[in-house]
Design a protein around this motif. Structure first.
Motif: not given
Length: 328
Positions: A221-227
């Motif tokens: 849902a939010d691929p930027v979350l790990p970053l």
């Protein structure tokens, strides 16, 4: 996340950045020794040193209930030199559980021990064998028995989804229960379940006592979350151009889907990812609305390209560079 988070999407999520390791969708083991081509079809990263193109290691995951057959298949899989092998004792799907796979095995700690012990014995020592479980099947009564059984069988690491099979994916996740497992075993424990934001991740860490987290639906849902979580851990500012980072990923994903998926299902695959992205990105909601009724690949692609911004950042090194730049 069978049917969504396959190798096509793993490439995109790992390219955005912040992902230390990935696990494949499960490979169902029943009563036969699978040929190598099955493993490389589901986990083509095995043909690239067990890593995505961005360099993220991928552990193939096996699911089944026959210790001997799982061991034989793990031995064959080990010939492809994966960075690790994971065992699935957490899938809540009824079609899997009916055939004695996934979370239903959490009623049988003795069988969990036999499976892990057999797989560990069949796999070279340098290849770690990890496992994933839930808090239980119908309830959490045997939660600690299961964790101890997996540890005694030789698991090198344990991922715990903080709900039972009966609780499915319904909020909340009971992260504090993972803390009880941490106290009961000496294994490295990874917390999983209902982590959608950096704030969720910090709460999961605080309640479970785990520093390491597994992100599933939250990362889709939010691929930027790990970053963003990595930025928090490093004391840096979070990425501020999230949608600009994702636009190239959507186009790249579409190209991969066109190359590997039949024309009838291509638009549906991208809509499926957009459906998750709508949860965290308003731009995804607008894009989904614009293309929702389109099915023909050419028409769909034209609308997709017209709606997406053209952003330069595409791979791990570029996005991590952008992360550092946003902190200044």
């Amino acid at each position: 996340m069978e049917g969504l988070l396959d190798h096509l999407l793993r490439e995109e999520l790992s390219a955005v950045g912040g992902v230390d390791r990935a696990v494949s969708e499960f490979i169902r083991i029943t009563d036969q020794l699978l040929p190598r081509r099955v493993f490389t079809r589901i986990v083509p990263e095995l043909l690239n040193g067990g890593r995505t193109q961005a360099g993220t290691p991928v552990r193939p995951q096996l699911l089944g209930s026959d210790p001997a057959c799982l061991a034989d298949n793990a031995a064959r899989l080990a010939e492809l030199n994966p960075p690790g092998i994971d065992l699935n004792f957490g899938c809540p799907a009824k079609c899997v559980n009916r055939h004695r796979g996934g979370a239903v095995l959490l009623d049988e700690p003795e069988l969990l021990h036999q499976i892990v012990r057999a797989v560990r014995a069949a796999v070279p020592a340098q290849i770690p064998v990890s496992a994933k479980m839930r808090l239980g099947n119908e309830d959490a009564a045997r939660m600690l028995d299961c964790a101890r059984a997996l540890e005694a069988g030789g698991a090198a690491e344990l991922v715990v989804h903080a709900r039972t099979k009966r609780q499915g994916y319904k909020p909340p996740a009971y992260w504090a229960e993972i803390g009880a497992i941490r106290a009961a075993v000496a294994l490295p424990i990874v917390a999983n379940g209902e982590i959608w934001t950096v704030q969720d991740a910090l709460r999961a860490r605080a309640e479970s006592g785990c520093s390491d987290l597994m992100l599933g639906r939250g990362a889709v849902a939010d691929p930027v979350l790990p970053l963003a979580l990595r930025a928090h851990d490093l004391g840096l500012a979070a990425p501020t151009r999230a949608w600009a980072l994702l636009a190239p990923s959507l186009l790249s994903y579409w190209a991969r889907v066109k190359a590997r998926v039949g024309a009838k299902h291509q638009a549906g695959r991208l809509k499926q990812w957009l459906h998750y992205l709508r949860r965290t990105h308003p731009e995804a909601e607008a894009l989904y609305t614009a293309i929702r009724t389109l099915q023909q690949p050419a028409e769909f692609e034209a609308a997709l390209r017209a709606a997406l911004p053209q952003a330069p950042c595409r791979n791990l090194q570029q996005t991590e560079s952008l992360l550092v730049q946003t902190s200044t």
